[in-house]
Design a protein around this motif. Sequence first.
Motif, PDB file in Angstrom:
ATOM      1  N   ASN A  32      11.061  -8.310 -19.616  1.00  0.00           N
ATOM      2  CA  ASN A  32      11.936  -8.870 -18.581  1.00  0.00           C
ATOM      3  C   ASN A  32      12.610  -7.778 -17.762  1.00  0.00           C
ATOM      4  O   ASN A  32      12.813  -7.936 -16.558  1.00  0.00           O
ATOM      5  CB  ASN A  32      12.981  -9.786 -19.216  1.00  0.00           C
ATOM      6  N   LYS A  33      12.929  -6.683 -18.410  1.00  0.00           N
ATOM      7  CA  LYS A  33      13.538  -5.555 -17.701  1.00  0.00           C
ATOM      8  C   LYS A  33      12.566  -4.971 -16.678  1.00  0.00           C
ATOM      9  O   LYS A  33      12.940  -4.705 -15.529  1.00  0.00           O
ATOM     10  CB  LYS A  33      13.939  -4.494 -18.729  1.00  0.00           C
ATOM     11  N   LEU A  34      11.306  -4.787 -17.075  1.00  0.00           N
ATOM     12  CA  LEU A  34      10.301  -4.272 -16.152  1.00  0.00           C
ATOM     13  C   LEU A  34      10.023  -5.264 -15.032  1.00  0.00           C
ATOM     14  O   LEU A  34       9.865  -4.880 -13.869  1.00  0.00           O
ATOM     15  CB  LEU A  34       9.006  -3.933 -16.890  1.00  0.00           C
ATOM     16  N   ARG A  35       9.982  -6.548 -15.351  1.00  0.00           N
ATOM     17  CA  ARG A  35       9.755  -7.569 -14.335  1.00  0.00           C
ATOM     18  C   ARG A  35      10.869  -7.545 -13.280  1.00  0.00           C
ATOM     19  O   ARG A  35      10.602  -7.598 -12.074  1.00  0.00           O
ATOM     20  CB  ARG A  35       9.681  -8.950 -14.978  1.00  0.00           C
ATOM     21  N   LEU A  36      12.103  -7.425 -13.735  1.00  0.00           N
ATOM     22  CA  LEU A  36      13.230  -7.375 -12.811  1.00  0.00           C
ATOM     23  C   LEU A  36      13.210  -6.098 -11.977  1.00  0.00           C
ATOM     24  O   LEU A  36      13.494  -6.122 -10.777  1.00  0.00           O
ATOM     25  CB  LEU A  36      14.544  -7.485 -13.591  1.00  0.00           C
ATOM     26  N   GLU A  37      12.840  -4.994 -12.592  1.00  0.00           N
ATOM     27  CA  GLU A  37      12.752  -3.725 -11.868  1.00  0.00           C
ATOM     28  C   GLU A  37      11.668  -3.786 -10.785  1.00  0.00           C
ATOM     29  O   GLU A  37      11.865  -3.296  -9.669  1.00  0.00           O
ATOM     30  CB  GLU A  37      12.453  -2.588 -12.839  1.00  0.00           C
ATOM     31  N   GLN A  45      13.058  -3.263  -7.071  1.00  0.00           N
ATOM     32  CA  GLN A  45      12.770  -1.972  -6.468  1.00  0.00           C
ATOM     33  C   GLN A  45      11.423  -1.894  -5.767  1.00  0.00           C
ATOM     34  O   GLN A  45      11.292  -1.190  -4.764  1.00  0.00           O
ATOM     35  CB  GLN A  45      12.814  -0.871  -7.530  1.00  0.00           C
ATOM     36  N   TYR A  46      10.416  -2.574  -6.267  1.00  0.00           N
ATOM     37  CA  TYR A  46       9.063  -2.334  -5.793  1.00  0.00           C
ATOM     38  C   TYR A  46       8.419  -3.496  -5.052  1.00  0.00           C
ATOM     39  O   TYR A  46       7.281  -3.381  -4.607  1.00  0.00           O
ATOM     40  CB  TYR A  46       8.161  -1.941  -6.969  1.00  0.00           C
ATOM     41  N   LYS A  47       9.098  -4.623  -4.897  1.00  0.00           N
ATOM     42  CA  LYS A  47       8.480  -5.777  -4.237  1.00  0.00           C
ATOM     43  C   LYS A  47       8.090  -5.460  -2.799  1.00  0.00           C
ATOM     44  O   LYS A  47       7.002  -5.801  -2.351  1.00  0.00           O
ATOM     45  CB  LYS A  47       9.414  -6.982  -4.263  1.00  0.00           C
ATOM     46  N   ASN A  48       8.943  -4.780  -2.063  1.00  0.00           N
ATOM     47  CA  ASN A  48       8.644  -4.466  -0.669  1.00  0.00           C
ATOM     48  C   ASN A  48       7.695  -3.280  -0.527  1.00  0.00           C
ATOM     49  O   ASN A  48       7.128  -3.076   0.534  1.00  0.00           O
ATOM     50  CB  ASN A  48       9.936  -4.163   0.086  1.00  0.00           C
ATOM     51  N   LYS A  49       7.533  -2.508  -1.590  1.00  0.00           N
ATOM     52  CA  LYS A  49       6.724  -1.302  -1.516  1.00  0.00           C
ATOM     53  C   LYS A  49       5.300  -1.523  -2.015  1.00  0.00           C
ATOM     54  O   LYS A  49       4.395  -0.802  -1.617  1.00  0.00           O
ATOM     55  CB  LYS A  49       7.402  -0.194  -2.306  1.00  0.00           C
ATOM     56  N   LEU A  50       5.092  -2.501  -2.877  1.00  0.00           N
ATOM     57  CA  LEU A  50       3.758  -2.807  -3.396  1.00  0.00           C
ATOM     58  C   LEU A  50       3.033  -3.788  -2.484  1.00  0.00           C
ATOM     59  O   LEU A  50       3.667  -4.557  -1.757  1.00  0.00           O
ATOM     60  CB  LEU A  50       3.855  -3.436  -4.787  1.00  0.00           C
ATOM     61  N   LYS A  51       1.709  -3.761  -2.549  1.00  0.00           N
ATOM     62  CA  LYS A  51       0.931  -4.800  -1.878  1.00  0.00           C
ATOM     63  C   LYS A  51       1.235  -6.114  -2.572  1.00  0.00           C
ATOM     64  O   LYS A  51       1.556  -6.154  -3.762  1.00  0.00           O
ATOM     65  CB  LYS A  51      -0.558  -4.512  -1.984  1.00  0.00           C
ATOM     66  N   GLU A  52       1.099  -7.198  -1.843  1.00  0.00           N
ATOM     67  CA  GLU A  52       1.396  -8.516  -2.415  1.00  0.00           C
ATOM     68  C   GLU A  52       0.476  -8.827  -3.593  1.00  0.00           C
ATOM     69  O   GLU A  52       0.917  -9.354  -4.616  1.00  0.00           O
ATOM     70  CB  GLU A  52       1.255  -9.587  -1.326  1.00  0.00           C
ATOM     71  N   GLU A  53      -0.802  -8.466  -3.474  1.00  0.00           N
ATOM     72  CA  GLU A  53      -1.744  -8.753  -4.558  1.00  0.00           C
ATOM     73  C   GLU A  53      -1.439  -7.920  -5.796  1.00  0.00           C
ATOM     74  O   GLU A  53      -1.576  -8.399  -6.926  1.00  0.00           O
ATOM     75  CB  GLU A  53      -3.174  -8.529  -4.099  1.00  0.00           C
ATOM     76  N   ASP A  54      -0.997  -6.669  -5.618  1.00  0.00           N
ATOM     77  CA  ASP A  54      -0.626  -5.842  -6.769  1.00  0.00           C
ATOM     78  C   ASP A  54       0.631  -6.378  -7.438  1.00  0.00           C
ATOM     79  O   ASP A  54       0.734  -6.404  -8.668  1.00  0.00           O
ATOM     80  CB  ASP A  54      -0.399  -4.391  -6.342  1.00  0.00           C
ATOM     81  N   PHE A  55       1.585  -6.831  -6.619  1.00  0.00           N
ATOM     82  CA  PHE A  55       2.819  -7.411  -7.149  1.00  0.00           C
ATOM     83  C   PHE A  55       2.501  -8.643  -7.998  1.00  0.00           C
ATOM     84  O   PHE A  55       3.014  -8.789  -9.124  1.00  0.00           O
ATOM     85  CB  PHE A  55       3.756  -7.763  -5.993  1.00  0.00           C
ATOM     86  N   LEU A  56       1.638  -9.505  -7.490  1.00  0.00           N
ATOM     87  CA  LEU A  56       1.273 -10.714  -8.241  1.00  0.00           C
ATOM     88  C   LEU A  56       0.486 -10.368  -9.502  1.00  0.00           C
ATOM     89  O   LEU A  56       0.651 -11.012 -10.541  1.00  0.00           O
ATOM     90  CB  LEU A  56       0.471 -11.658  -7.350  1.00  0.00           C
ATOM     91  N   GLU A  57      -0.362  -9.346  -9.419  1.00  0.00           N
ATOM     92  CA  GLU A  57      -1.157  -8.926 -10.579  1.00  0.00           C
ATOM     93  C   GLU A  57      -0.254  -8.410 -11.702  1.00  0.00           C
ATOM     94  O   GLU A  57      -0.450  -8.759 -12.877  1.00  0.00           O
ATOM     95  CB  GLU A  57      -2.156  -7.845 -10.161  1.00  0.00           C
ATOM     96  N   PHE A  58       0.731  -7.594 -11.355  1.00  0.00           N
ATOM     97  CA  PHE A  58       1.656  -7.098 -12.379  1.00  0.00           C
ATOM     98  C   PHE A  58       2.457  -8.249 -12.990  1.00  0.00           C
ATOM     99  O   PHE A  58       2.695  -8.267 -14.200  1.00  0.00           O
ATOM    100  CB  PHE A  58       2.601  -6.048 -11.800  1.00  0.00           C
ATOM    101  N   ASN A  59       2.858  -9.210 -12.174  1.00  0.00           N
ATOM    102  CA  ASN A  59       3.591 -10.358 -12.716  1.00  0.00           C
ATOM    103  C   ASN A  59       2.718 -11.195 -13.637  1.00  0.00           C
ATOM    104  O   ASN A  59       3.195 -11.690 -14.662  1.00  0.00           O
ATOM    105  CB  ASN A  59       4.153 -11.211 -11.578  1.00  0.00           C
ATOM    106  N   LYS A  60       1.446 -11.352 -13.315  1.00  0.00           N
ATOM    107  CA  LYS A  60       0.534 -12.096 -14.194  1.00  0.00           C
ATOM    108  C   LYS A  60       0.368 -11.376 -15.527  1.00  0.00           C
ATOM    109  O   LYS A  60       0.359 -12.004 -16.593  1.00  0.00           O
ATOM    110  CB  LYS A  60      -0.832 -12.267 -13.529  1.00  0.00           C
ATOM    111  N   ARG A  61       0.225 -10.065 -15.469  1.00  0.00           N
ATOM    112  CA  ARG A  61       0.085  -9.290 -16.712  1.00  0.00           C
ATOM    113  C   ARG A  61       1.329  -9.427 -17.576  1.00  0.00           C
ATOM    114  O   ARG A  61       1.225  -9.621 -18.797  1.00  0.00           O
ATOM    115  CB  ARG A  61      -0.113  -7.813 -16.395  1.00  0.00           C
TER     116      ARG A  61
END
Length: 155
Positions: free
Chosen positions: A98-103, A107-123
Motif C-alpha cells: 500500500n505504501k508503494l501504491r500510494l507513492e 509522485q509518479y502518476k504524472n511522470k509515468l506512461k498511463e499503461e505503465d501506471f496501470l501495469e504497476f497497479n495490476k501487479r
Amino acid sequence: MAESNKYFVVKDRNDLSITYFEYDKTKGYDLHPRNVKIKDAIDVTSMVIINPSFIQKLAFRKVELKFQRLTKMLMVVLSPDNDDSSGDSYRQALNEINKLRLEILVQYKNKLKEEDFLEFNKRLDLLAQELNLRLYFLTMENAVENEYDRGRRGR
C-alpha cells in the motif's frame, strides 16, 4: 555562502544562441544526485529534467527498482521456511504494498506512461490479493484450532 549558478546542458555544442529559461516556472523531474566529490568538476546539488521521454524512462526505472525490492521482500515472506503463525509478516508486506501504491499515485502518476501506471497497479493488486488470501487462510486456521482447543476442555 556560495554563489548559486545555474547551467543549461545542451547536446549540440555548435549552437551559439543564448537560451534563457525561467527555472522557477519550468516543470520537470527534480533529481538530487549522489554527493560525489570530484576534483575540477562542477558540484551538482539538484537537476531538473524537462524532456518528457527521459522523464518517463527515469520514473519507470525508479518505480521498477522499488517494485523489485518489494518482490524480494515478498519472496522471503511467502517462502515455505517462514513460520509466522500470527500473520504479522503478511500484514507488514501488505503495508509495504500500500505504501508503494500510494507513492506511485502521488509522485509518479504524472511522470509515468498511463499503461505503465496501470501495469504497476495490476501487479500490486495481484500481490495484495495473494497476501490477503494467505492471511485469510491463516486466520481461519487459527480460529479452527482455537475452537478445537475450547471443545477439548471439560468442566
